[in-house]
Every structure is written in structure tokens, then in C-alpha cells.
Write a protein that holds these residues in place. Structure first.
Motif, mmCIF file in Angstrom:
data_model
loop_
_atom_site.group_PDB
_atom_site.id
_atom_site.type_symbol
_atom_site.label_atom_id
_atom_site.label_comp_id
_atom_site.label_asym_id
_atom_site.label_seq_id
_atom_site.Cartn_x
_atom_site.Cartn_y
_atom_site.Cartn_z
ATOM 1 N N VAL A 89 -18.756 40.323 104.616
ATOM 2 C CA VAL A 89 -19.285 40.750 103.319
ATOM 3 C C VAL A 89 -18.235 41.572 102.583
ATOM 4 N N TYR A 90 -18.023 41.203 101.341
ATOM 5 C CA TYR A 90 -17.065 41.878 100.461
ATOM 6 C C TYR A 90 -17.796 42.880 99.565
ATOM 7 N N PHE A 91 -17.168 44.014 99.360
ATOM 8 C CA PHE A 91 -17.603 44.896 98.279
ATOM 9 C C PHE A 91 -16.391 45.662 97.764
ATOM 10 N N THR A 92 -16.507 46.190 96.569
ATOM 11 C CA THR A 92 -15.415 46.901 95.934
ATOM 12 C C THR A 92 -15.436 48.370 96.337
ATOM 13 N N ALA A 93 -14.333 48.860 96.881
ATOM 14 C CA ALA A 93 -14.240 50.263 97.272
ATOM 15 C C ALA A 93 -14.437 51.158 96.051
ATOM 16 N N GLY A 94 -15.240 52.208 96.219
ATOM 17 C CA GLY A 94 -15.495 53.114 95.108
ATOM 18 C C GLY A 94 -16.586 52.657 94.172
ATOM 19 N N TYR A 95 -17.410 51.691 94.639
ATOM 20 C CA TYR A 95 -18.513 51.166 93.835
ATOM 21 C C TYR A 95 -19.771 51.132 94.712
ATOM 22 N N PRO A 96 -20.902 51.514 94.177
ATOM 23 C CA PRO A 96 -21.200 51.858 92.780
ATOM 24 C C PRO A 96 -20.748 53.252 92.366
ATOM 25 N N SER A 97 -20.505 54.147 93.339
ATOM 26 C CA SER A 97 -19.971 55.463 93.004
ATOM 27 C C SER A 97 -18.716 55.692 93.828
ATOM 28 N N LEU A 98 -17.924 56.668 93.443
ATOM 29 C CA LEU A 98 -16.649 56.914 94.107
ATOM 30 C C LEU A 98 -16.818 57.140 95.601
ATOM 31 N N ASP A 99 -17.878 57.836 95.984
ATOM 32 C CA ASP A 99 -18.071 58.199 97.391
ATOM 33 C C ASP A 99 -18.978 57.230 98.149
ATOM 34 N N SER A 100 -19.173 56.025 97.599
ATOM 35 C CA SER A 100 -20.060 55.045 98.245
ATOM 36 C C SER A 100 -19.397 54.282 99.381
ATOM 37 N N THR A 101 -18.074 54.304 99.469
ATOM 38 C CA THR A 101 -17.347 53.377 100.344
ATOM 39 C C THR A 101 -17.850 53.403 101.785
ATOM 40 N N LEU A 102 -17.841 54.558 102.419
ATOM 41 C CA LEU A 102 -18.254 54.636 103.820
ATOM 42 C C LEU A 102 -19.749 54.401 103.989
ATOM 43 N N THR A 103 -20.532 54.802 103.008
ATOM 44 C CA THR A 103 -21.980 54.561 103.059
ATOM 45 C C THR A 103 -22.267 53.065 103.108
ATOM 46 N N VAL A 104 -21.578 52.309 102.260
ATOM 47 C CA VAL A 104 -21.761 50.858 102.227
ATOM 48 C C VAL A 104 -21.249 50.233 103.522
ATOM 49 N N MET A 105 -20.080 50.672 103.981
ATOM 50 C CA MET A 105 -19.516 50.120 105.222
ATOM 51 C C MET A 105 -20.463 50.323 106.395
ATOM 52 N N GLU A 106 -21.013 51.521 106.517
ATOM 53 C CA GLU A 106 -21.925 51.804 107.621
ATOM 54 C C GLU A 106 -23.193 50.965 107.514
ATOM 55 N N ALA A 107 -23.709 50.809 106.301
ATOM 56 C CA ALA A 107 -24.917 50.004 106.110
ATOM 57 C C ALA A 107 -24.685 48.553 106.523
ATOM 58 N N LEU A 108 -23.530 48.001 106.164
ATOM 59 C CA LEU A 108 -23.197 46.627 106.541
ATOM 60 C C LEU A 108 -23.058 46.488 108.056
ATOM 61 N N ALA A 109 -22.310 47.410 108.668
ATOM 62 C CA ALA A 109 -22.079 47.325 110.107
ATOM 63 C C ALA A 109 -23.379 47.483 110.885
ATOM 64 N N LYS A 110 -24.255 48.388 110.463
ATOM 65 C CA LYS A 110 -25.543 48.598 111.131
ATOM 66 C C LYS A 110 -26.388 47.335 111.120
ATOM 67 N N ASN A 111 -26.172 46.497 110.122
ATOM 68 C CA ASN A 111 -26.973 45.281 109.982
ATOM 69 C C ASN A 111 -26.273 44.043 110.538
ATOM 70 N N GLY A 112 -25.269 44.259 111.389
ATOM 71 C CA GLY A 112 -24.686 43.169 112.142
ATOM 72 C C GLY A 112 -23.583 42.401 111.448
ATOM 73 N N VAL A 113 -23.083 42.888 110.315
ATOM 74 C CA VAL A 113 -21.971 42.212 109.639
ATOM 75 C C VAL A 113 -20.707 42.407 110.470
ATOM 76 N N GLU A 114 -20.083 41.307 110.864
ATOM 77 C CA GLU A 114 -18.937 41.412 111.773
ATOM 78 C C GLU A 114 -17.638 41.811 111.080
ATOM 79 N N ILE A 115 -17.467 41.377 109.822
ATOM 80 C CA ILE A 115 -16.240 41.691 109.088
ATOM 81 C C ILE A 115 -16.606 42.257 107.723
ATOM 82 N N ILE A 116 -15.996 43.367 107.377
ATOM 83 C CA ILE A 116 -16.161 43.960 106.053
ATOM 84 C C ILE A 116 -14.859 43.752 105.290
#
Length: 261
Positions: free
Chosen positions: A18-45
């Protein structure tokens, strides 16, 4: 064996990237989004590094990139954000790939960029505007020096000879663009599957991941009949743009693509 290679060797089901843009939707979203993806079984970010003139990105990703730049996202800030990502229990085994363009990387300093990426826990790079010739003669040795995988893109129009060359230069996986277009458009998956069957017949060295136009369970299952997995970008960016709760929205979206492993 690299983390990406290990993911494909161990896979029980088609790999989800799963692709997403770093710093979106807010500047500090990057790790929040990464953790959410990984928790849900996404193998590659696949982390998109925002750039003002992206050649492969459709309007949805372009808009997210512009927003991230306006939020203040830079390469330096991105490395700072993800420097400790591997300490997060959900992200220790997840593949993390940076996708971006050469201009800002050259401004940052190419070798410095590769060194900092490796130190931050990045596994590989996707740089659509780095030509194979330049990779072979200038940049590939630096990328390999820092233990990073490099992923080339192929399209339905790429000749067999060219596919084999790019496969030989790639490591981690080969990125099969579903159509010669930008991200986020509609895709004729009957045509795509003919193309993917052709790639499968070549018995390539690298696993093949399919991107552009994958947006739901139907399209994910369609392309993974003849590939090792698929990449979802624009559809997830749209989810993030509307999400009141990133974790909840991500869980709902990923469960609609593939049951949790």
C-alpha cells in the motif's frame, strides 16, 4: 536475504503493498499511517516522497503530494520521522520502500540519501525517472553499497528483451504498471491479465507486483491470479483524505481488500 526477498519467500497469500504520501493528511501522520497499515497485515508499505512535478502520479496522489509539501514535509523530516520505525513491534518485519523522483534526491545528495535511508530502516527504492543506463553506470553501485533494493517499472508496451534487462537490474521485486497511464485511472483487467500472463511466462528472477488501478477486492484478486501481489495507492489516499480516524479507516479499507492474515 533482504527483508523484501524474505517477505515473498514466506508469503502464503498474494502480497499487499500500500502506497501513501509521507506527510499526508497531516505532517505528523506518517508513522500513524504506517502502523495502521502494518497492524492490518500489509506486507509492504510504499512511502511516497512528495514532489511538485511527479511524472507517474495521477491527480489524487498529486493533490496529496501538494498538501504534504504545504504541510512542511521534506526528505530530512521524513528520515527523522521514520528513524525509529523498526522499534515499533508492528513494523519490524514490514517491507518499507521509498518512491520518489531524482530531482529532490540529487539536491539532498544521492549517496547521503542512500545512507540515511538505510539508517532509517528503508528496504528499497522506486525512482521512475532514474534510467537503466544511469543506474548501471552511476547510481546502482551506491544503492547496493547501502544494502538497498531497487525496483524498476515495466509496462504492457515494454519488450521482452527490455523486461528481462530491467528484471536483471532490479532486486526485491519488479513493478508491473498495469497500463501506460498515470495512477488512479480506470483499468481493463482483461487486457492486464494477458500482459501478466506474458510476464509470468518469462520466468523472471524477481516477483512481479502490479500497480495502477488496483482499488478493491475484485481488482486485487483479478491481478494476483498471475502475479505475486498488488500495489494500491490512489484508492487508499482517498480514504485518508476523508478519514476521521486513520486506524479505523485503514482497518475497514484493508479488510475490504483482503482478509487479515
Amino acid at each position: 536475504m533482504s527483508r523484501l526477498e524474505n517477505i515473498f519467500q514466506k508469503k502464503k497469500k498474494p502480497v499487499l503493498n500500500v502506497y501513501f504520501t509521507a506527510g499526508y493528511p497531516s505532517l505528523d501522520s506518517t508513522l500513524t499511517v504506517m502502523e495502521a497499515l502494518a497492524k492490518n497485515g500489509v506486507e509492504i508499505i510504499e512511502l511516497g516522497m512528495p514532489y511538485s512535478d511527479p511524472l507517474a502520479d495521477g491527480p489524487t496522489i498529486q493533490e496529496s503530494s501538494n498538501k504534504a509539501i504545504n504541510n512542511g514535509m521534506t526528505i530530512t523530516k521524513l528520515f527523522s520521522q521514520i528513524e525509529h520505525c523498526r522499534k515499533n513491534s508492528h513494523l519490524q518485519e514490514t517491507g518499507i520502500v521509498l518512491m520518489g523522483y531524482m530531482n529532490p534526491i540529487l539536491q539532498y545528495g544521492f549517496e547521503r540519501f542512500c545512507a540515511d535511508a538505510a539508517n532509517a530502516g528503508i528496504d528499497g527504492l522506486i525512482l521512475p525517472d532514474l534510467p537503466a543506463f544511469e543506474f548501471e553506470n552511476s547510481y546502482g553501485a551506491i544503492i547496493k553499497k547501502y544494502g538497498l533494493n531497487f525496483i524498476f517499472l515495466v509496462t504492457p508496451e515494454t519488450t521482452e528483451e527490455r523486461v528481462r534487462k530491467l528484471d536483471n537490474l532490479s532486486s526485491g521485486f519488479l513493478y508491473a504498471v498495469s497500463a501506460s497511464a498515470t495512477t488512479g485511472g480506470d483499468t481493463d483487467f482483461d487486457k492486464v491479465n494477458g500482459y501478466l500472463r506474458r510476464l509470468a511466462s518469462y520466468q523472471l528472477n524477481n516477483p512481479v507486483m502490479v500497480g495502477f488501478g488496483i482499488k478493491d477486492r475484485q481488482s486485487f484478486e483479478a491481478v494476483t491470479q498471475y502475479s505475486h501481489g498488488a500495489i494500491i495507492g490512489s484508492a487508499y489516499i482517498k480514504i485518508l483524505s476523508e478519514a476521521a480516524d486513520i486506524d479505523e479507516a485503514t482497518t475497514l479499507f484493508i479488510s475490504g481488500i483482503r482478509p487479515k492474515l
